[in-house]
Design an enzyme around this catalytic site. Structure first.
Site, PDB file in Angstrom:
ATOM      1  CG  HIS A  60       0.200  -6.532   3.589  1.00  0.00           C
ATOM      2  ND1 HIS A  60       0.635  -5.365   2.998  1.00  0.00           N
ATOM      3  CD2 HIS A  60      -1.149  -6.536   3.430  1.00  0.00           C
ATOM      4  CE1 HIS A  60      -0.396  -4.689   2.516  1.00  0.00           C
ATOM      5  NE2 HIS A  60      -1.497  -5.390   2.765  1.00  0.00           N
ATOM      6  CD  GLU A  76      -4.014  -3.353   5.275  1.00  0.00           C
ATOM      7  OE1 GLU A  76      -4.840  -2.750   4.545  1.00  0.00           O
ATOM      8  OE2 GLU A  76      -3.631  -4.518   5.049  1.00  0.00           O
ATOM      9  CG  HIS A 135      -1.849  -1.119   1.300  1.00  0.00           C
ATOM     10  ND1 HIS A 135      -2.557  -1.571   0.219  1.00  0.00           N
ATOM     11  CD2 HIS A 135      -2.206  -1.920   2.339  1.00  0.00           C
ATOM     12  CE1 HIS A 135      -3.310  -2.595   0.577  1.00  0.00           C
ATOM     13  NE2 HIS A 135      -3.116  -2.831   1.869  1.00  0.00           N
ATOM     14  NE  ARG A 179      -5.667  -8.065  -6.985  1.00  0.00           N
ATOM     15  CZ  ARG A 179      -6.486  -7.573  -7.910  1.00  0.00           C
ATOM     16  NH1 ARG A 179      -6.015  -7.288  -9.108  1.00  0.00           N
ATOM     17  NH2 ARG A 179      -7.760  -7.384  -7.649  1.00  0.00           N
TER      18      ARG A 179
END
Length: 302
Positions: free
Chosen positions: A167, A110, A93, A187
């Site tokens: 992750h 997150e 991200h 991705r």
């Protein structure tokens, strides 16, 4: 104090499942759902106030006095339950600067709290490359076993995933996720899976632009119940009524959000049970809770 119950938005995913009963939800449409967006004002998955036909985003815009007036240009938090029957893609991200410039969205730090998981579960969390050239070389050669790090996890663990951290959640690992209100995901690898007969799109160049090199530090809290995680983006506290008589705000915040993850109880006169989420508004310090219940409280410190 106002207790505003929120109804989730359910998002279909190829790695999702039809079985949501153990998490407190009914899959009314019998679809392959991967995520429940619990408290969300993001356009890609709006949740609604339970007692009014109004989106959280509209409520936020019309009641700024509860949310710090102009402190936040848009509702800043997004909470989810993620329920995968298959491995999620390996992802990276971006931070705010990159996401705003390239995606017109916020960056995406997150965190995960493990609700359920199979025995001996692992997640993908981090990478081994020391330099950008080494990272690119391992990606181009599909040497994922050498590149990707894994961490063993158990029910009750808390994991923080900052921007730039490679992750992936793995099959059967059910998590509560708290993040910034963003839907930007790059991705890096997707196991060559097919969707409608085609491989899903990858964003390898953008992943490389954003990956932390060398890998950033890990942040995993084992048995996180009763412990507070605090950052500039959000704070989280895992509450058990068997250990506490009330929840006390540990930091100044304009509002507090909650999700019930076990049992049922009465929070400031409002009955809530497993799967329910709510926003607590007003000037308060302590929250009275009656009943045998486990709750995730989350907020942004002032």
């Amino acid at each position: 104090m106002k207790v505003i119950k929120i109804d989730p938005h359910f998002s279909e995913k190829i790695w999702g499942t039809k079985n949501w009963k153990s998490l407190g939800y009914i899959n009314k449409n019998d679809k392959t759902v991967g995520e429940a967006w619990l408290i969300s004002a993001h356009i890609n998955g709006l949740s609604y106030l339970s007692e009014e036909n109004i989106t959280l985003n509209d409520f936020f815009e019309n009641n700024r006095q509860y949310f710090g007036n102009e402190t936040y240009m848009k509702f800043p938090l997004l909470s989810k339950i993620i329920n995968p029957s298959k491995d999620l893609s390996v992802q990276v991200h971006p931070n705010d600067e990159y996401a705003i410039q390239n995606e017109n969205d916020l960056g995406k730090p997150e965190s995960w709290f493990i609700l359920e998981c199979p025995p001996n579960s692992e997640i993908i969390y981090g990478h081994t490359a020391k330099t950008k050239n080494e990272f690119i070389s391992l990606v181009k050669s599909n040497n994922w076993n050498k590149l990707l790090k894994t961490e063993k996890i158990n029910k009750g663990d808390f994991i923080y995933v900052p921007p730039g951290k490679v992750h992936a959640i793995t099959a059967g690992v059910k998590v509560f996720e708290l993040q910034r209100s963003s839907d930007v995901t790059y991705r890096l690898y997707d196991y060559d899976r097919l969707e409608n007969g085609k491989k899903r799109a990858l964003q390898i160049d953008k992943s490389i632009d954003n990956v932390s090199l060398p890998d950033n530090d890990s942040y995993i809290v084992k048995k996180a119940s009763g412990k507070t995680f605090s950052s500039n983006f959000f704070s989280v506290f895992i509450f058990k009524s068997t250990e506490h008589n009330y929840f006390e705000k540990y930091e100044d915040a304009f509002w507090v959000e909650l999700t019930v993850i076990k049992g049922k109880g009465i929070i400031e006169g409002v009955s809530l049970q497993k799967g329910d989420s709510a926003i607590l508004l007003g000037d308060f310090r302590k929250i009275k809770i009656i009943g045998k219940v486990e709750i995730i409280f989350y907020w942004i410190k002032k």
